[in-house]
Enzyme design. Structure first.
Site, PDB file in Angstrom:
ATOM      1  N   TYR A  91      15.284  30.406   5.867  1.00 48.16           N
ATOM      2  CA  TYR A  91      14.108  31.007   6.507  1.00 48.16           C
ATOM      3  C   TYR A  91      14.281  31.062   8.024  1.00 48.16           C
ATOM      4  O   TYR A  91      14.777  30.123   8.637  1.00 48.16           O
ATOM      5  CB  TYR A  91      12.868  30.165   6.218  1.00 48.16           C
ATOM      6  CG  TYR A  91      12.331  30.324   4.812  1.00 48.16           C
ATOM      7  CD1 TYR A  91      11.901  31.567   4.346  1.00 48.16           C
ATOM      8  CD2 TYR A  91      12.230  29.224   3.976  1.00 48.16           C
ATOM      9  CE1 TYR A  91      11.392  31.694   3.052  1.00 48.16           C
ATOM     10  CE2 TYR A  91      11.723  29.339   2.683  1.00 48.16           C
ATOM     11  CZ  TYR A  91      11.307  30.591   2.235  1.00 48.16           C
ATOM     12  OH  TYR A  91      10.806  30.719   0.960  1.00 48.16           O
ATOM     13  N   LYS A 114       0.849  -1.203   0.000  1.00 45.82           N
ATOM     14  CA  LYS A 114       0.000   0.000   0.000  1.00 45.82           C
ATOM     15  C   LYS A 114       0.883   1.252   0.000  1.00 45.82           C
ATOM     16  O   LYS A 114       2.104   1.150   0.187  1.00 45.82           O
ATOM     17  CB  LYS A 114      -0.890  -0.020   1.244  1.00 45.82           C
ATOM     18  CG  LYS A 114      -0.119  -0.050   2.562  1.00 45.82           C
ATOM     19  CD  LYS A 114      -0.968  -0.543   3.711  1.00 45.82           C
ATOM     20  CE  LYS A 114      -0.170  -0.518   5.013  1.00 45.82           C
ATOM     21  NZ  LYS A 114      -0.909  -1.144   6.110  1.00 45.82           N
TER      22      LYS A 114
HETATM   23  C1  LIG Z   1      -0.075  -1.926   6.840  1.00 46.67           C
HETATM   24  C2  LIG Z   1      -0.514  -3.217   7.351  1.00 46.67           C
HETATM   25  C3  LIG Z   1       0.398  -4.261   7.537  1.00 46.67           C
HETATM   26  C4  LIG Z   1       1.894  -4.065   7.427  1.00 46.67           C
HETATM   27  O1  LIG Z   1       2.352  -3.433   8.619  1.00 46.67           O
HETATM   28  P1  LIG Z   1       3.867  -3.073   8.915  1.00 46.67           P
HETATM   29  O2  LIG Z   1       3.848  -2.538  10.295  1.00 46.67           O
HETATM   30  O3  LIG Z   1       4.258  -2.049   7.922  1.00 46.67           O
HETATM   31  O4  LIG Z   1       4.672  -4.322   8.779  1.00 46.67           O
HETATM   32  C5  LIG Z   1      -0.105  -5.498   7.879  1.00 46.67           C
HETATM   33  N1  LIG Z   1      -1.445  -5.690   8.084  1.00 46.67           N
HETATM   34  C6  LIG Z   1      -2.334  -4.692   7.952  1.00 46.67           C
HETATM   35  C7  LIG Z   1      -3.768  -4.962   8.205  1.00 46.67           C
HETATM   36  C8  LIG Z   1      -1.906  -3.425   7.605  1.00 46.67           C
HETATM   37  O5  LIG Z   1      -2.787  -2.421   7.508  1.00 46.67           O
END
Ligand SMILES: *Cc1c(COP(=O)(O)O)cnc(C)c1O
Length: 341
Positions: free
Chosen positions: A242, A34
């Site tokens: 800045y 994702k």
């Molecule tokens: C994002 C996510 C993961 C992966 O988590 P990490 O902490 O990045 O390893 C696994 N399961 C679900 C349901 C998630 O939303």
């Protein structure tokens, strides 16, 4: 077109991270891709992982699923946020499975696609998405591929970990599914009890260190390089950037580089970040701007057109900037040339 900002992504590093996570879990290992593969580029990350042996992938939304393009034939994609009413057209046209998160989503899927496999999220303590344990009776008759839950505190030694494990075992005994899955990256580090049939790492694939157990086993995947636009001298007594937060005690050579908070190099790195040119270290001088950062080039013989590597070792950069390792990766913006090597 030349891009003065580059993200070099290591295929061998993401593959070796996946192998360590799969070995450590001792079970099937999927991948959260994702948020554009945590900023690295979802499709290229997926193809590298597929080559290593990964077969299960997770995105958040149907838009992300569509953006990924054609999936390898022997792989499976799940959409973590499930199916809202507005998602049904896309979901029914897609081969991806929804992760059903609520009674509403369960009923929507049961009505529209009673014969199609789905995944289900059951909440065991996160209170974010997922059916409550009291609601699992509503799952009867669904074709569940993966029944999952998600750990809230796996990156810490917290009593909620054991409590969630025990609740998940209870759900597993009550709901038939092809596979059961609980652990994210940090959960994999908690040990074999948390692994079940399938683990779902994200962060650690991309070089994040979720817990000490992973240190020394997980390698950096993303290398951040920026090009120098100008070398100049900040005269003794003058300020830079800045807010004039840096004042030069003596004449100070500065390298002005093409990166800023619009690229995800956020203001937490002001006066705290650093970069490297060969062996020389260059400290960030004053505030990070939107598109520019000034570096102290006293120790480095660099000038216009040369490149520097930002220190993006994730635990160290997190410590310096006050950002999480997740934010450091997912914030990496659209202006990078992403190069998988
Ligand atoms: C994002 C996510 C993961 C992966 O988590 P990490 O902490 O990045 O390893 C696994 N399961 C679900 C349901 C998630 O939303």
């Amino acid at each position: 077109m030349h891009q003065p900002l580059r993200l070099t992504l290591s295929k061998s590093a993401i593959q070796s991270n996946w192998r360590w996570l799969a070995d450590h879990a001792g079970t099937a290992c999927g991948a959260a891709i994702k948020a554009n593969g945590y900023g690295t580029g979802a499709r290229d990350a997926m193809l590298a992982l597929q080559e290593a042996g990964c077969r299960d992938y997770y995105v958040s939304t149907w838009w992300e699923a569509e953006e990924l393009g054609r999936m390898p034939v022997d792989s499976a994609l799940s959409v973590l946020h499930g199916v809202g009413a507005d998602d049904m057209v896309a979901a029914l046209a897609s081969t991806a499975r929804p992760v059903l998160n609520s009674l509403e989503q369960v009923e929507r899927w049961r009505t529209a696609a009673p014969d199609r496999a789905c995944d289900v999220m059951v909440d065991t303590g996160m209170n974010r998405l997922g059916l409550r344990i009291e609601e699992i009776g509503a799952l009867a008759g669904l074709r569940i591929d993966t029944l999952m839950s998600h750990l809230a505190c796996a990156d810490e030694d917290h009593p909620l970990n054991a409590a969630q494990l025990s609740r998940f075992r209870q759900v597993r005994a009550a709901v038939p599914a092809k596979r059961y899955s609980l652990a994210n990256s940090a959960g994999i580090c908690l040990g074999a009890d948390y692994a079940f049939d399938l683990v779902r790492p994200g962060l650690a694939l991309y070089g994040g260190i979720p817990r000490d157990e992973a240190a020394g086993n997980i390698c950096q995947v993303a290398k951040v390089d920026a090009q120098i636009i100008q070398r100049r001298t900040i005269r003794a007594g003058e300020t830079c950037g800045y807010g004039a937060t840096f004042t030069a005690a003596a004449d100070t050579p500065a390298a002005i580089i093409n990166i800023g908070y619009a690229d995800g190099y956020l203001r937490g790195f002001s006066s705290r970040g650093r970069a490297f040119a060969e062996k020389a270290e260059l400290k960030v001088l004053g505030r990070v701007s939107m598109d520019l950062v000034a570096l102290d080039a006293s120790e480095a013989d660099v000038g216009e057109g040369d490149w520097v590597e930002l220190d993006y070792d994730l635990p160290r950069a997190a410590e310096a900037s006050g950002l999480s390792q997740y934010e450091l990766l997912t914030g990496l913006g659209a202006r990078f040339e992403r190069r998988w090597i």
